[in-house]
Design a protein around this motif. Structure first.
Motif, PDB file in Angstrom:
ATOM      1  N   ASN A   1       0.891  -1.117   0.069  1.00 29.86           N
ATOM      2  CA  ASN A   1      -0.125  -0.118  -0.150  1.00 29.86           C
ATOM      3  C   ASN A   1       0.822   1.238   0.155  1.00 29.86           C
ATOM      4  O   ASN A   1       1.595   1.569   0.991  1.00 29.86           O
ATOM      5  N   ASP A   2       0.775   2.014  -1.187  1.00 28.34           N
ATOM      6  CA  ASP A   2       1.533   3.191  -1.400  1.00 28.34           C
ATOM      7  C   ASP A   2       0.745   4.370  -0.468  1.00 28.34           C
ATOM      8  O   ASP A   2      -0.286   4.501  -0.385  1.00 28.34           O
ATOM      9  N   TRP A   3       1.590   5.332  -0.220  1.00 32.47           N
ATOM     10  CA  TRP A   3       0.939   6.559   0.307  1.00 32.47           C
ATOM     11  C   TRP A   3       1.908   7.802  -0.404  1.00 32.47           C
ATOM     12  O   TRP A   3       3.207   7.749  -0.577  1.00 32.47           O
ATOM     13  N   THR A   4       1.435   9.099  -0.523  1.00 32.54           N
ATOM     14  CA  THR A   4       1.935  10.069  -0.901  1.00 32.54           C
ATOM     15  C   THR A   4       1.669  11.274   0.012  1.00 32.54           C
ATOM     16  O   THR A   4       0.490  11.532   0.418  1.00 32.54           O
ATOM     17  N   SER A   5       2.664  11.986   0.410  1.00 32.47           N
ATOM     18  CA  SER A   5       2.623  13.460   1.044  1.00 32.47           C
ATOM     19  C   SER A   5       2.519  14.577   0.224  1.00 32.47           C
ATOM     20  O   SER A   5       3.441  14.801  -0.721  1.00 32.47           O
ATOM     21  N   PHE A   6       1.501  15.536   0.339  1.00 34.50           N
ATOM     22  CA  PHE A   6       1.489  16.642  -0.375  1.00 34.50           C
ATOM     23  C   PHE A   6       1.834  17.845   0.698  1.00 34.50           C
ATOM     24  O   PHE A   6       0.952  17.898   1.634  1.00 34.50           O
ATOM     25  N   LEU A   7       2.566  18.726   0.104  1.00 30.07           N
ATOM     26  CA  LEU A   7       3.040  19.904   1.155  1.00 30.07           C
ATOM     27  C   LEU A   7       3.131  20.993   0.246  1.00 30.07           C
ATOM     28  O   LEU A   7       3.680  21.078  -0.743  1.00 30.07           O
ATOM     29  N   LYS A   8       2.428  22.262   0.517  1.00 24.68           N
ATOM     30  CA  LYS A   8       2.459  23.461  -0.138  1.00 24.68           C
ATOM     31  C   LYS A   8       2.775  24.517   1.055  1.00 24.68           C
ATOM     32  O   LYS A   8       2.435  24.350   2.071  1.00 24.68           O
ATOM     33  N   ILE A   9       3.673  25.446   0.323  1.00 22.54           N
ATOM     34  CA  ILE A   9       4.080  26.706   0.914  1.00 22.54           C
ATOM     35  C   ILE A   9       2.901  27.933   0.734  1.00 22.54           C
ATOM     36  O   ILE A   9       2.901  28.140  -0.635  1.00 22.54           O
ATOM     37  N   ILE A  10       2.064  28.454   1.671  1.00 18.76           N
ATOM     38  CA  ILE A  10       1.204  29.461   1.282  1.00 18.76           C
ATOM     39  C   ILE A  10       1.378  30.783   1.998  1.00 18.76           C
ATOM     40  O   ILE A  10       1.871  30.849   3.155  1.00 18.76           O
ATOM     41  N   PRO A  11       1.605  31.880   1.324  1.00 16.44           N
ATOM     42  CA  PRO A  11       2.018  33.082   1.959  1.00 16.44           C
ATOM     43  C   PRO A  11       0.759  33.544   3.034  1.00 16.44           C
ATOM     44  O   PRO A  11      -0.270  33.038   2.812  1.00 16.44           O
ATOM     45  N   LYS A  12       1.131  34.185   3.975  1.00 14.29           N
ATOM     46  CA  LYS A  12       0.182  34.443   5.199  1.00 14.29           C
ATOM     47  C   LYS A  12      -1.079  35.194   4.763  1.00 14.29           C
ATOM     48  O   LYS A  12      -2.014  35.202   5.429  1.00 14.29           O
ATOM     49  N   SER A  13      -0.768  35.943   3.650  1.00 11.95           N
ATOM     50  CA  SER A  13      -1.886  36.612   3.200  1.00 11.95           C
ATOM     51  C   SER A  13      -3.291  35.900   2.761  1.00 11.95           C
ATOM     52  O   SER A  13      -4.071  36.462   2.380  1.00 11.95           O
ATOM     53  N   TYR A  14      -2.903  34.729   2.664  1.00  8.96           N
ATOM     54  CA  TYR A  14      -4.048  33.820   2.088  1.00  8.96           C
ATOM     55  C   TYR A  14      -4.585  33.271   3.282  1.00  8.96           C
ATOM     56  O   TYR A  14      -3.953  32.197   4.089  1.00  8.96           O
TER      57      TYR A  14
END
Length: 302
Positions: free
Chosen positions: A52-65
């Motif tokens: 069973n595979d898994w994937t981690s999704f990570l995003k960097i978002i400015p605090k203005s959002y």
């Protein structure tokens, strides 16, 4: 649809996170400019981690959002269609906006357990959408299939840990993952890991009569990983995301591997990174050398 995922070729601007100085919209999918197959497998009838595979999704978002909505999309009849909102741990582990803060940015993420997606929505091509209201960011697309020994043969699965400040494909930049303890996983098809070999290093003492008495003996193993047919964009992910990681674990799925069985082998890169650019090949292969992170194969003499 084939059993492998497919990423379409498109000319876009690619960066590691949204920066307020640029003009939105923006897609930061590192594979978006190339065509490469990303495959993931799952087995609802067997909870074994290696099926069973898994994937981690990570995003960097400015605090203005102030808000970001994560949605799981599936490619249905030529159209990306929302299957679920990722707002809890139903399909893995939910990391809400701001679970970590780095400078003027908030982080948001989700670790998808593909077996949950397979059980809910069946096989198919999937991606994660990060909806910022005024624009959207899309992850790589993954083709999800049921696990079988035949399907995963001739592949290697790599897991890596980010927990420090590491380099970036842009040499003037760094990325701060200190204290994050962020694991990710990718499966590379048409690859193999193994070919173990090593040398012995001995420490001895020599007597006046010429006899040498060994005090200690150490055996160190090296391993080779061969990955074939990778576009440059994938090479960049291996160089900057995986090989600079704090920890690397490799599992080999080749039925014909004659050098042993390797499951979550903890290794460190050793030697140079030298893809085969010969000829007009646009997807050069690479042969990498790793060393064992543990060095307990020692013999101490009394």
């Amino acid at each position: 649809m084939s059993k492998w995922g497919e990423i379409q070729k498109k000319n876009v601007l690619v960066i590691d996170g949204i920066r307020e100085i640029i003009t939105l919209p923006l897609n930061d999918n590192p594979f978006e400019r190339c065509c490469y197959n990303l495959c993931v497998f799952a087995d609802p009838s067997n909870s074994d981690n290696y099926r069973n595979d898994w994937t981690s999704f990570l995003k960097i978002i400015p605090k203005s959002y102030s808000s970001v909505n994560m949605e799981l999309e599936k490619y249905v009849n030529g159209v990306w269609t929302i299957q679920a909102s990722l707002v809890n741990d139903t399909y893995g582990t939910f990391y809400p906006l701001g679970f970590e803060t780095k400078g003027n940015n908030n982080l948001i993420g989700y670790r998808i357990n593909w077996v949950e997606v397979l059980s809910a929505f069946s096989t198919g091509k999937y991606r994660v959408k990060f909806d910022l209201t005024s624009t959207a960011i899309y992850s790589d697309s993954y083709c999800l299939e049921s696990f079988s020994q035949y399907a995963v043969d001739n592949s290697v699965r790599i897991e890596w840990l980010w927990d420090s400040v590491i380099g970036d494909r842009h040499s003037q930049d760094t990325r701060d993952f200190a204290g994050l303890d962020w694991w990710n996983q990718i499966r590379i098809c048409n690859g193999i890991f193994g070919y173990k070999k090593g040398g012995f290093e001995t420490e001895s003492r020599r007597y006046e009569n010429g006899f040498e008495d060994s005090v200690s003996k150490t055996y160190s193993e090296d391993y080779t990983m061969i990955l074939r047919g990778l576009p440059i964009e994938v090479h960049d992910v291996i160089i900057y995301d995986i090989l600079q990681a704090d920890e690397i674990l490799i599992t080999d799925y080749n039925s014909w591997n004659n050098s042993g069985s390797y499951i979550d082998k903890s290794v460190e890169i050793s030697g140079a990174y030298e893809p085969n650019y010969q000829g007009t090949n646009t997807k050069p292969s690479i042969q990498l050398t790793f060393k064992d992170r543990f060095s307990n194969r020692r013999k101490l003499y009394s």
